[in-house]
Design an enzyme around this catalytic site. Structure first.
Site, PDB file in Angstrom:
ATOM      1  N   ASP A 203      10.162 -51.483 -33.380  1.00  0.00           N
ATOM      2  CA  ASP A 203       9.557 -51.444 -32.954  1.00  0.00           C
ATOM      3  C   ASP A 203       8.180 -51.648 -33.097  1.00  0.00           C
ATOM      4  O   ASP A 203       7.442 -52.051 -31.992  1.00  0.00           O
ATOM      5  CB  ASP A 203       9.026 -49.348 -32.751  1.00  0.00           C
TER       6      ASP A 203
ATOM      7  N   MET B 256      -5.351   1.480  -5.369  1.00  0.00           N
ATOM      8  CA  MET B 256      -4.913   3.637  -5.813  1.00  0.00           C
ATOM      9  C   MET B 256      -3.585   3.502  -5.388  1.00  0.00           C
ATOM     10  O   MET B 256      -2.906   3.080  -4.211  1.00  0.00           O
ATOM     11  CB  MET B 256      -5.763   3.767  -5.318  1.00  0.00           C
TER      12      MET B 256
ATOM     13  N   ASP C  54       0.927  -1.182  -0.079  1.00  0.00           N
ATOM     14  CA  ASP C  54       0.151  -0.251   0.648  1.00  0.00           C
ATOM     15  C   ASP C  54       0.917   1.307  -0.435  1.00  0.00           C
ATOM     16  O   ASP C  54       2.157   0.812   0.994  1.00  0.00           O
ATOM     17  CB  ASP C  54      -0.918   0.122   1.503  1.00  0.00           C
ATOM     18  N   ASP C  55       0.543   2.267  -0.936  1.00  0.00           N
ATOM     19  CA  ASP C  55       1.056   3.083  -0.513  1.00  0.00           C
ATOM     20  C   ASP C  55       1.035   4.297   0.542  1.00  0.00           C
ATOM     21  O   ASP C  55       2.313   5.582   0.608  1.00  0.00           O
ATOM     22  CB  ASP C  55       0.720   4.405  -2.140  1.00  0.00           C
TER      23      ASP C  55
ATOM     24  N   GLU D  24      16.648 -54.779 -26.706  1.00  0.00           N
ATOM     25  CA  GLU D  24      15.981 -55.525 -26.760  1.00  0.00           C
ATOM     26  C   GLU D  24      15.646 -56.355 -25.346  1.00  0.00           C
ATOM     27  O   GLU D  24      15.899 -57.984 -25.499  1.00  0.00           O
ATOM     28  CB  GLU D  24      16.037 -56.124 -28.064  1.00  0.00           C
TER      29      GLU D  24
ATOM     30  N   ASN E 226      16.357 -54.905 -37.267  1.00  0.00           N
ATOM     31  CA  ASN E 226      16.314 -52.938 -37.316  1.00  0.00           C
ATOM     32  C   ASN E 226      16.710 -52.902 -38.567  1.00  0.00           C
ATOM     33  O   ASN E 226      15.967 -52.227 -39.808  1.00  0.00           O
ATOM     34  CB  ASN E 226      16.983 -53.099 -36.497  1.00  0.00           C
TER      35      ASN E 226
ATOM     36  N   ASP F 230      15.806 -61.650 -23.790  1.00  0.00           N
ATOM     37  CA  ASP F 230      17.065 -60.895 -25.272  1.00  0.00           C
ATOM     38  C   ASP F 230      16.570 -61.197 -26.822  1.00  0.00           C
ATOM     39  O   ASP F 230      16.726 -62.741 -26.833  1.00  0.00           O
ATOM     40  CB  ASP F 230      18.133 -61.304 -24.398  1.00  0.00           C
TER      41      ASP F 230
HETATM   42 MG   LIG Z   1      -3.192   3.631  -2.394  1.00  0.00          MG
END
Ligand SMILES: [Mg+2]
Length: 457
Positions: free
Chosen positions: A347, A55, A9-10, A373, A338, A330
């Protein structure tokens, strides 16, 4: 509940006023008298909630709010805008700027504490989710946190528990077009309805002729399914004491009768937005954790998961004097697959192998892709003889039926070599167990592939 609150707050006297009241409730208080200082404090320190004056000269509260909310590092910090009395347009502007809540000057003590405590609770939850998300290195988290939820608003499903017809009809009218509202006139039925339907918010009237509305709040908070369901209490003037109790029980917000339509829709929207944010965060954490322990290609567990669980399974088997076996499989000559069919073909084979593997193990077995694999299955309560039989069944099922690769209907023959080992009585270790399985696999390979070798226990 302790938390760090930043008061902006100012006018220093206003700052002092809020500071004193917050300190009296044992909050830790930080202060700033202008926007840039407030932003810097949020960036540097651990701020749990910001109370922000609208404000202020130079940079007003709306701008501070916008900046904090647009920076992923500070966007999760709840902001309460403090507006001049009855400036409804300010409230709307504040919510548009991303504020989580607003209070009007002069600030009422009960309202201040309700908003702050509710937001601190929310922040604690969000912090925990954020921590978990970053622990699991969620790369999507910042994107999620900076997302503007207002853009994807769908009509929220809301339950109103209120036995007075004149009251619920008025609220029904006020929320037409902004909420999909169900009404429960009986509090007991309302509780079950809230537990069984995926509502995003429940509003509870305090005006029951023969029922304590706070009982309903505490029941909803103690049930797992409604623990995170936002609760807004609709109270009568003079019920401050009840609201304080409600707050302690974990209600999220309240409105005083007579209910103002704009305030009702704004408060409801805030609750919904928070719930959706946290739901998304929670879902993202869950998903991230799953991703972290799952092999993306096959859907089996990954090596990280195996590494963290094998020791536990091993220790449990030893402690209970139960057998435990491990198989390492395996795929034979996978490099050739592949080479001939590309990585997509490879895949396809890995996915189909994982499917057949999963089909042949039990729910309590831990099947994972070890890498490339190579796959590992940990079988609790299984001795070497049974494990070898399971391995042989898998080997046979792989060799019997050719694998489909690509979309052209082409099939290829695939075989697998398997090494099996079991926990030895007396002195044994996880490393020893895995090493014996690996050795057995090596023997299966060198013995001509497409075979099972078990290391006798
Ligand atoms: Mg104020």
């Amino acid at each position: 509940m302790t938390a760090r609150i930043l008061v902006v707050d100012d006018i220093p006297a206003n700052v002092r006023l809020l500071e004193v009241r917050l300190l009296a409730e044992y909050f830790e208080v930080l202060t700033a008298t202008n926007g840039p200082d407030a932003i810097e404090t949020c960036e540097n320190g651990k701020v749990d909630v910001v109370l922000l004056d609208v404000m202020m000269p130079d940079m007003d509260g709306f701008e501070v709010c916008r900046r904090l909310k647009s920076d992923p590092a500070t966007s999760h910090i709840p902001i309460v805008m403090i507006t001049a009395l009855d400036q409804v347009s300010d409230r709307v502007r504040g919510l548009d700027a991303g504020a989580d809540d607003f209070l009007t000057k002069p600030v009422n003590d009960l309202q201040l504490m309700t908003r702050v405590k509710s937001l601190v609770r929310l922040k604690t939850l969000t912090d925990e989710l954020r921590l978990r998300a970053s622990t699991t290195r969620n790369i999507g988290i910042e994107e999620l946190l900076s997302r503007n939820f207002a853009a994807e608003d769908t009509m929220p499903k809301v339950l109103l528990i209120d036995e007075r017809q004149s009251s619920f009809e008025r609220i029904q009218k006020m929320l037409r077009g902004s909420a999909d509202l169900d009404i429960a006139t009986d509090p007991h039925a309302g509780f079950f309805q809230a537990a069984e339907t995926p509502y995003e918010c429940v509003m509870i009237s305090t005006a029951f002729s023969d029922f304590d509305p706070l009982r309903l709040c505490s029941q909803l908070r103690s049930l797992d399914r409604t623990r995170f369901l936002p609760i807004i209490l609709l109270a009568e003037q003079g019920e401050e004491g009840r609201l304080v109790r409600g707050l302690e029980l974990g209600i999220n917000d309240y409105l005083m009768r007579p209910i103002d339509q704009q305030e009702l829709t704004a408060r409801l929207r805030t609750q919904i937005r928070r719930k959706r944010y946290n739901d998304q965060l929670r879902a993202s954490v869950t998903q991230t954790i799953e991703m972290a322990v799952t092999d993306g290609l096959t859907g089996l567990h990954n090596r990280r998961y195996l590494d963290s669980h094998l020791q536990t399974l091993f220790d449990r088997a030893v402690a209970r004097r139960r057998p435990l076996s491990v198989m390492i499989t395996d795929l034979d000559r996978f490099k050739a697959i592949n080479d001939a069919h590309g990585h997509d073909g490879g895949d396809d084979v890995l996915r189909e192998f994982a499917r057949r593997l999963r089909k042949n193990v039990r729910g309590i077995d831990l099947a994972c892709r070890f890498g490339g694999e190579e796959f590992v299955v940990v079988m609790p309560d299984t001795d070497g003889v049974v494990a070898e039989r399971v391995a042989e069944r898998i080997r046979a099922e792989i060799a019997q039926l050719p694998f489909a690769v690509g979309s052209e209907g082409e099939t290829i023959e695939v075989t697998v070599s398997v090494g099996v080992s079991s926990v030895l009585k007396g002195v044994d270790t996880v490393a020893g167990l895995m090493k014996r399985a690996d050795l057995a696999l090596y023997e299966a390979k060198s013995g001509g592939r497409n075979r099972v070798v078990a290391k006798a226990a």
